[in-house]
Write a protein that holds these residues in place. Structure first.
Motif, PDB file in Angstrom:
ATOM      1  N   ARG A 140      12.868  -2.399   4.872  1.00 45.98           N
ATOM      2  CA  ARG A 140      12.348  -1.148   4.313  1.00 45.98           C
ATOM      3  C   ARG A 140      11.361  -1.427   3.177  1.00 45.98           C
ATOM      4  N   THR A 141      11.689  -2.374   2.311  1.00 45.21           N
ATOM      5  CA  THR A 141      10.791  -2.730   1.210  1.00 45.21           C
ATOM      6  C   THR A 141       9.469  -3.266   1.744  1.00 45.21           C
ATOM      7  N   MET A 142       9.541  -4.103   2.767  1.00 44.13           N
ATOM      8  CA  MET A 142       8.328  -4.654   3.376  1.00 44.13           C
ATOM      9  C   MET A 142       7.442  -3.541   3.920  1.00 44.13           C
ATOM     10  N   VAL A 143       8.043  -2.583   4.597  1.00 44.40           N
ATOM     11  CA  VAL A 143       7.281  -1.475   5.181  1.00 44.40           C
ATOM     12  C   VAL A 143       6.673  -0.597   4.090  1.00 44.40           C
ATOM     13  N   LEU A 144       7.457  -0.274   3.065  1.00 45.39           N
ATOM     14  CA  LEU A 144       6.947   0.556   1.970  1.00 45.39           C
ATOM     15  C   LEU A 144       5.789  -0.136   1.248  1.00 45.39           C
ATOM     16  N   ASN A 145       5.912  -1.447   1.057  1.00 48.18           N
ATOM     17  CA  ASN A 145       4.828  -2.198   0.416  1.00 48.18           C
ATOM     18  C   ASN A 145       3.566  -2.177   1.274  1.00 48.18           C
ATOM     19  N   TYR A 146       3.745  -2.290   2.578  1.00 44.46           N
ATOM     20  CA  TYR A 146       2.586  -2.262   3.483  1.00 44.46           C
ATOM     21  C   TYR A 146       1.901  -0.897   3.439  1.00 44.46           C
ATOM     22  N   ASN A 147       2.681   0.160   3.547  1.00 46.78           N
ATOM     23  CA  ASN A 147       2.103   1.504   3.511  1.00 46.78           C
ATOM     24  C   ASN A 147       1.398   1.765   2.179  1.00 46.78           C
ATOM     25  N   ASN A 148       1.995   1.278   1.095  1.00 45.57           N
ATOM     26  CA  ASN A 148       1.378   1.438  -0.222  1.00 45.57           C
ATOM     27  C   ASN A 148       0.097   0.615  -0.330  1.00 45.57           C
ATOM     28  N   LEU A 149       0.102  -0.565   0.280  1.00 48.26           N
ATOM     29  CA  LEU A 149      -1.080  -1.428   0.243  1.00 48.26           C
ATOM     30  C   LEU A 149      -2.268  -0.765   0.939  1.00 48.26           C
ATOM     31  N   LEU A 150      -2.026  -0.105   2.057  1.00 44.78           N
ATOM     32  CA  LEU A 150      -3.116   0.596   2.745  1.00 44.78           C
ATOM     33  C   LEU A 150      -3.736   1.655   1.835  1.00 44.78           C
ATOM     34  N   LYS A 151      -2.885   2.351   1.089  1.00 50.87           N
ATOM     35  CA  LYS A 151      -3.388   3.361   0.147  1.00 50.87           C
ATOM     36  C   LYS A 151      -4.207   2.707  -0.967  1.00 50.87           C
ATOM     37  N   LEU A 152      -3.759   1.540  -1.419  1.00 51.33           N
ATOM     38  CA  LEU A 152      -4.483   0.834  -2.480  1.00 51.33           C
ATOM     39  C   LEU A 152      -5.861   0.380  -1.999  1.00 51.33           C
ATOM     40  N   TRP A 153      -5.939  -0.093  -0.758  1.00 52.06           N
ATOM     41  CA  TRP A 153      -7.239  -0.507  -0.220  1.00 52.06           C
ATOM     42  C   TRP A 153      -8.181   0.697  -0.102  1.00 52.06           C
ATOM     43  N   ILE A 154      -7.640   1.816   0.331  1.00 47.01           N
ATOM     44  CA  ILE A 154      -8.460   3.032   0.428  1.00 47.01           C
ATOM     45  C   ILE A 154      -8.938   3.456  -0.958  1.00 47.01           C
ATOM     46  N   LYS A 155      -8.035   3.402  -1.940  1.00 45.41           N
ATOM     47  CA  LYS A 155      -8.392   3.760  -3.312  1.00 45.41           C
ATOM     48  C   LYS A 155      -9.448   2.808  -3.859  1.00 45.41           C
ATOM     49  N   ARG A 156      -9.296   1.521  -3.575  1.00 43.03           N
ATOM     50  CA  ARG A 156     -10.281   0.557  -4.065  1.00 43.03           C
ATOM     51  C   ARG A 156     -11.657   0.840  -3.466  1.00 43.03           C
ATOM     52  N   ASN A 157     -11.702   1.173  -2.191  1.00 37.73           N
ATOM     53  CA  ASN A 157     -12.980   1.519  -1.561  1.00 37.73           C
ATOM     54  C   ASN A 157     -13.642   2.691  -2.281  1.00 37.73           C
ATOM     55  N   GLU A 158     -12.815   3.671  -2.649  1.00 39.18           N
ATOM     56  CA  GLU A 158     -13.349   4.853  -3.334  1.00 39.18           C
ATOM     57  C   GLU A 158     -13.905   4.499  -4.710  1.00 39.18           C
ATOM     58  N   VAL A 159     -13.261   3.540  -5.379  1.00 43.85           N
ATOM     59  CA  VAL A 159     -13.709   3.127  -6.713  1.00 43.85           C
ATOM     60  C   VAL A 159     -14.910   2.188  -6.618  1.00 43.85           C
ATOM     61  N   GLU A 160     -14.875   1.281  -5.647  1.00 46.28           N
ATOM     62  CA  GLU A 160     -15.913   0.249  -5.545  1.00 46.28           C
ATOM     63  C   GLU A 160     -17.263   0.803  -5.107  1.00 46.28           C
ATOM     64  N   ARG A 161     -17.252   1.776  -4.225  1.00 40.05           N
ATOM     65  CA  ARG A 161     -18.507   2.273  -3.644  1.00 40.05           C
ATOM     66  C   ARG A 161     -19.479   2.815  -4.694  1.00 40.05           C
ATOM     67  N   PRO A 162     -19.072   3.739  -5.564  1.00 44.63           N
ATOM     68  CA  PRO A 162     -20.019   4.242  -6.579  1.00 44.63           C
ATOM     69  C   PRO A 162     -20.425   3.178  -7.593  1.00 44.63           C
ATOM     70  N   ILE A 163     -19.512   2.235  -7.891  1.00 45.42           N
ATOM     71  CA  ILE A 163     -19.851   1.153  -8.815  1.00 45.42           C
ATOM     72  C   ILE A 163     -20.950   0.284  -8.215  1.00 45.42           C
ATOM     73  N   LYS A 164     -20.804  -0.041  -6.948  1.00 43.24           N
ATOM     74  CA  LYS A 164     -21.812  -0.849  -6.270  1.00 43.24           C
ATOM     75  C   LYS A 164     -23.163  -0.136  -6.263  1.00 43.24           C
ATOM     76  N   GLU A 165     -23.149   1.156  -6.010  1.00 38.69           N
ATOM     77  CA  GLU A 165     -24.399   1.916  -5.955  1.00 38.69           C
ATOM     78  C   GLU A 165     -25.107   1.914  -7.311  1.00 38.69           C
ATOM     79  N   LYS A 166     -24.338   2.079  -8.388  1.00 34.11           N
ATOM     80  CA  LYS A 166     -24.937   2.087  -9.729  1.00 34.11           C
ATOM     81  C   LYS A 166     -25.517   0.724 -10.079  1.00 34.11           C
ATOM     82  N   LEU A 167     -24.785  -0.333  -9.742  1.00 38.70           N
ATOM     83  CA  LEU A 167     -25.267  -1.679 -10.043  1.00 38.70           C
ATOM     84  C   LEU A 167     -26.526  -2.001  -9.242  1.00 38.70           C
TER      85      LEU A 167
END
Length: 287
Positions: A140-167
């Motif tokens: 269960r912990t492994m699955v929860l960590n995986y599901n949370n990791l997918l959300k973190l990658w999506i969040k990082r994409n949202e943060v990284e994209r505008p930063i890249k554009e500004k730079l």
């Protein structure tokens, strides 16, 4: 009556048996009862056998389903990691800038754990002898960590994209090559850059650790589950899926962990000590 006729009648009457209560009444009832009892017994044991077979089938289906789910999840993480594998150093700043927006399609694991209860060891077994994947809490912990990791990658994409554009707008193509930390902070702000570095460290670390955890699951889980299933009764039904890396050098290379971060360069950015940062990015899978 004619004497001969009388003799015939007498002979016929002598053939008639005297009434027998047990033979005439009890035996037919008992015979019917035991016949019904035998039929019920055969039906019961046939049904029980079919139930046992179905239980074994369900267990095999559950094991194979979870093996396929984890294999799919591992493939998703391998696809994500392939975007930056071999391009990272120990610098959190370099790592944050080296990983661009990662496009991926991955499905969270939303399977119920109810059907895994057969994995739980019997109470008579010693706790120290419990196999790792017999503990549903670990799965269960492994699955929860995986599901949370997918959300973190999506969040990082949202943060990284505008930063890249500004730079890119300010420093053109040199944005990811020659721009130093002060220039980045001046362009996007310390808070935004700290958020990108933070998310990057989290996803790199958790992706590495989950890939190792998934690989361990795929190797050990089917073998352990096989000891709890009567596979002899299911020869005509199917078999338990097994997994092997087959000495795949590329795959084995992807399972190697990324360089360990040196947090000295971001102490000021986060306002934390090196030890605090190391503690911050622990995933729980450390030895």
């Amino acid at each position: 009556m004619h004497p001969e006729t009388a003799q015939i009648v007498h002979a016929i009457e002598s053939l008639k048996q005297a009434p027998n209560f047990i033979k005439d009444y009890i035996f037919p009832i008992a015979n019917a009862f035991f016949t019904s009892l035998l039929g019920a017994g055969i039906a019961y044991f046939t049904l029980r056998y079919q139930e046992v077979i179905q239980i074994e089938k369900d267990k095999m289906d559950t094991v194979n389903k979870w093996t396929l789910l984890v294999d799919e999840a591992r493939s998703s993480l391998l696809a994500i990691k392939s975007n930056y594998h071999g391009n990272l150093t120990d610098s959190p700043i370099q790592r944050a800038l080296a990983i661009r927006t990662v496009l991926f399609t991955a499905t969270p694991i939303n399977e119920e754990y109810l059907h895994l209860f057969f994995l739980i060891p019997k109470a008579t077994e010693k706790k120290c002898e419990y196999q790792k994947w017999s503990q549903i809490s670990i799965i269960r912990t492994m699955v929860l960590n995986y599901n949370n990791l997918l959300k973190l990658w999506i969040k990082r994409n949202e943060v990284e994209r505008p930063i890249k554009e500004k730079l890119l707008q300010k420093y053109s193509q040199n944005a990811y090559a020659d721009v130093n930390t002060d220039q980045i902070i001046e362009c996007i702000g310390a808070a935004n850059f700290a958020s990108l570095v933070d998310l990057t460290e989290h996803v790199i670390k958790l992706t590495d650790d989950l890939l190792v955890e998934f690989d361990n699951f795929l190797h050990e889980f089917p073998n352990y589950a096989k000891t709890l299933i009567n596979t002899k009764r299911l020869k005509r039904y199917g078999s338990i899926l097994t997994y092997s890396n087959n000495s795949n050098k590329k795959l084995l290379s992807m399972l190697e962990k990324s360089p360990t971060s040196n947090y000295e360069s971001v102490i000021k950015l986060f306002g934390m000590t090196v030890e605090q940062l190391r503690e911050k990015y622990k995933t729980g899978y450390e030895l």
